[in-house]
Design a protein around this motif. Sequence first.
Motif, mmCIF file in Angstrom:
data_model
loop_
_atom_site.group_PDB
_atom_site.id
_atom_site.type_symbol
_atom_site.label_atom_id
_atom_site.label_comp_id
_atom_site.label_asym_id
_atom_site.label_seq_id
_atom_site.Cartn_x
_atom_site.Cartn_y
_atom_site.Cartn_z
ATOM 1 N N ARG A 94 0.843 -1.196 0.000
ATOM 2 C CA ARG A 94 0.000 0.000 0.000
ATOM 3 C C ARG A 94 0.880 1.248 0.000
ATOM 4 N NH1 ARG A 94 -5.277 0.068 1.679
ATOM 5 N NH2 ARG A 94 -4.825 2.078 2.701
ATOM 6 N N PRO A 95 0.394 2.322 -0.590
ATOM 7 C CA PRO A 95 1.147 3.587 -0.517
ATOM 8 C C PRO A 95 1.297 4.028 0.942
ATOM 9 C CG PRO A 95 -0.641 3.714 -2.136
ATOM 10 C CD PRO A 95 -0.857 2.449 -1.351
ATOM 11 N N SER A 96 2.403 4.669 1.218
ATOM 12 C CA SER A 96 2.663 5.151 2.580
ATOM 13 C C SER A 96 2.996 6.645 2.532
ATOM 14 C CB SER A 96 3.809 4.371 3.223
ATOM 15 O OG SER A 96 4.984 4.490 2.451
ATOM 16 N N ASP A 104 -2.981 11.442 6.015
ATOM 17 C CA ASP A 104 -2.174 10.225 6.116
ATOM 18 C C ASP A 104 -2.771 9.163 5.193
ATOM 19 O OD1 ASP A 104 -0.674 8.034 6.792
ATOM 20 O OD2 ASP A 104 -0.905 8.281 8.967
ATOM 21 N N LEU A 105 -1.949 8.585 4.280
ATOM 22 C CA LEU A 105 -2.432 7.587 3.319
ATOM 23 C C LEU A 105 -2.810 6.272 3.988
ATOM 24 C CD1 LEU A 105 0.013 8.159 0.318
ATOM 25 C CD2 LEU A 105 -2.355 8.932 0.568
ATOM 26 N N ALA A 106 -2.426 6.073 5.244
ATOM 27 C CA ALA A 106 -2.812 4.855 5.945
ATOM 28 C C ALA A 106 -4.324 4.771 6.112
ATOM 29 C CB ALA A 106 -2.129 4.784 7.299
ATOM 30 N N PHE A 107 -5.004 5.921 6.048
ATOM 31 C CA PHE A 107 -6.459 5.949 6.225
ATOM 32 C C PHE A 107 -7.182 6.159 4.899
ATOM 33 C CE2 PHE A 107 -4.466 7.511 10.137
ATOM 34 C CZ PHE A 107 -4.971 6.601 11.050
ATOM 35 N N ALA A 108 -6.447 6.092 3.766
ATOM 36 C CA ALA A 108 -7.062 6.305 2.454
ATOM 37 C C ALA A 108 -7.922 5.107 2.066
ATOM 38 C CB ALA A 108 -5.989 6.550 1.397
#
Length: 296
Positions: A94-96, A104-108
């Motif tokens: 996953r993108p980071s 934050d991309l963790a919540f995308a």
Amino acid sequence: MAGLEELSREELIALVERLLESNAKLTERVKQLERQVSRDSANSSMPPSADDLPGRATPAAKPAKRADRKRGKQKGAPGSAMSWAVPDTTVPHRPSGNCGCGADLAFAEDLGVERSHQVHDLPEVRLTVWQHDVHRVRCACGTEHLGSLPDEVPDSPLSYGPNLRSLVVYLLVYQHVPVQRCVQLIADLTGGKGPSGGFVHGMLTRCARAVNEVVAVIRSLITMAHVAGFDETTLRVGPAGSRRRYVLSASTETATVYHLGGRDLDSFADAGILPGFAASRCMTATATTFTRAGRT
């Protein structure tokens, strides 16, 4: 020549005919001798040791590969390319980091797999130790009972398992890897010391005992056959191949058995097959085919 001048025309014709006939026979004889001398291990069934006999020509060198032959897989040859498979392990990527907006991309939101890449590789090889604990239990009546080991676990404190033993036999018998190289190969592969040379060599005897009954059946099938072929191949043993032994074989169209011995009739007889084939035989340069007595 004075004698020829005194011959009549008919006598001269007869003489010429005899000379032509004699010349034809000599020409054919020379061709036969040339064919015999030209035979070697590269163009006939003669063993390589016969190439050094007096009068024998040196075998011609193998022709060089054609310059127009393309590299890689040839037309008609079976392919060996990798194919897409059901994966044993899937690793998501996953993108980071953060988006340009600062989120934050963790919540995308996950929109699914864009593309997949499969890597075919071997897992890390290492020796795994299984400890088999045999327990003792006592029944309420006071009787004690002892657990038992599985059949594949030897009754000794330390031993190698069936997978490692199978690998040793495979390397020794099928791949013809020498004992010490087999020890080194397993040690390098597993990152440990590896089995001892004595253990590796001893696996040949253990394997031979395991297939004794099968070999006896094969030997019986060859003995009962109408025709059997017998052959021998040189094998060098000992330090730097200092000793010569022979791998003797007896075979039919469907069965083959091997025996280690000398290059003599007694060694073939020791294999337990040859004595049954005593009626007639047809010999070639490298092998002998025996027809069983009473079954020609």
